[in-house]
Design an enzyme around this catalytic site. Structure first.
Site: not given
Ligand code: DAK
Length: 259
Positions: A65, A133, A113, A110
């Site tokens: 997400a 998360e 998921e 997400g």
């Molecule tokens: N959200 C927003 N931007 C993201 C992102 C994300 N999840 N993942 C990556 N990006 C963006 C980065 O900020 C970056 O943007 P700029 O800085 O260039 O503007 C660009 O994508 C490229 O990412 P990186 O520079 O970080 O790329 P790397 O190759 O160095 O790293 C990475 C890739 C995937 C390891 C890293 O980006 C990362 O750790 N991303 C976050 C992963 C994460 O924590 N995902 C979980 C998010 S929480 C629900 C439904 C769904 C959910 C919750 C509730 N309900 C129905 C209640 C879901 C929650 C989640 O998914």
């Protein structure tokens, strides 16, 4: 279907839904979920579509997400803003046709998921899975704590969710998170091949088999068996059952009509 964050193409009765926010690794915003929900609802009702593939393309499935959009939300904001994701996930999971996830690169949070609400997951050898998360101070809220243990068992699900660790495609295959791993260059061909095979089967039988499995996972065994028996009996009212059995006896391929 003209969307900004999702591309929908239909080829030979197979719909391919591609997430399209490459600049943020296909992070799932409210708009993505709204567009996914709209596409799912249209594809569900389109009888010419026999199977659906959801993918993020060759580089990334979805990195979760959109954290930048979630970061400043209050508990009240979150309670209302989750609606589009819940609707999209529900429509995909309950779609009366097979849905295949074709996953390359990251499928995190997400994104992972989203793959859990599909019927079959095909991973490229580049795929990486995780529910990170916990590292953001939250828990998987898109069904991860409920669907992942059902798929891979509570022990492995707890390890992944408590650690936030990312695993590769081979490990995902080993623990039963994905059905198969293929070279990334073969990903879409493999997904289409499987979609075509599913599409060639009796659509009503497939739909009811999907329902028996999905509903059965929510029921105790005895009620699940009763539900299965009702669905099984119902199929004897279809033309496809007559055709399937006649074709077997006449030693020919069945021509199913989905009726
Ligand atoms: N959200 C927003 N931007 C993201 C992102 C994300 N999840 N993942 C990556 N990006 C963006 C980065 O900020 C970056 O943007 P700029 O800085 O260039 O503007 C660009 O994508 C490229 O990412 P990186 O520079 O970080 O790329 P790397 O190759 O160095 O790293 C990475 C890739 C995937 C390891 C890293 O980006 C990362 O750790 N991303 C976050 C992963 C994460 O924590 N995902 C979980 C998010 S929480 C629900 C439904 C769904 C959910 C919750 C509730 N309900 C129905 C209640 C879901 C929650 C989640 O998914």
């Amino acid at each position: 279907m003209d969307y900004e964050t999702v591309i929908v193409e239909i080829e030979d009765g197979i719909a391919i839904v591609t997430l399209n926010r490459p600049e943020v690794l296909n992070a799932l915003s409210g708009q993505v979920f709204n567009e996914l929900a709209d596409a799912a609802s249209i594809l569900a009702d389109d009888d010419s579509v026999r199977a659906v593939i959801i993918t993020g393309g060759e580089k990334v499935f979805a990195a979760g997400a959109d954290i930048k959009m979630m970061a400043s939300q209050s508990a009240v904001d979150v309670a209302t803003s989750i609606r589009p994701s819940k609707i999209a996930f529900h429509l995909i999971e309950t779609m009366k046709k097979p849905v295949i996830a074709a996953i390359a690169g990251y499928a995190l949070g997400g994104g992972c998921e989203l793959t859990l609400v599909t019927d079959v997951r095909i991973a490229a050898d580049t795929a990486q899975f995780g529910l990170p998360e916990i590292k953001l101070g939250i828990l998987p809220g898109g069904g991860g704590t409920q669907r992942l243990p059902k798929l891979i068992g509570a022990g492995k699900a707890k390890e992944l969710i408590f650690s936030g660790d990312i695993i590769d495609a081979e490990e995902a295959l080993r623990i039963g998170l994905v059905n198969k791993v293929v070279p990334v260059s073969d990903l879409m061909a493999e997904a289409k091949k499987m979609a075509k095979k599913f599409a060639s089967r009796g659509a009503v039988a497939l739909q009811l088999a999907k329902s028996c499995i999905n509903e059965g996972l929510q029921m105790d065994l005895e009620i699940g068996l009763q539900y299965e028996h009702k669905c099984f009996s119902l199929l004897f009212a279809t033309e496809d059952q007559k055709e399937g059995m006649a074709a077997f006896i006449e030693k020919r391929k069945p021509k199913f009509k989905g009726k």
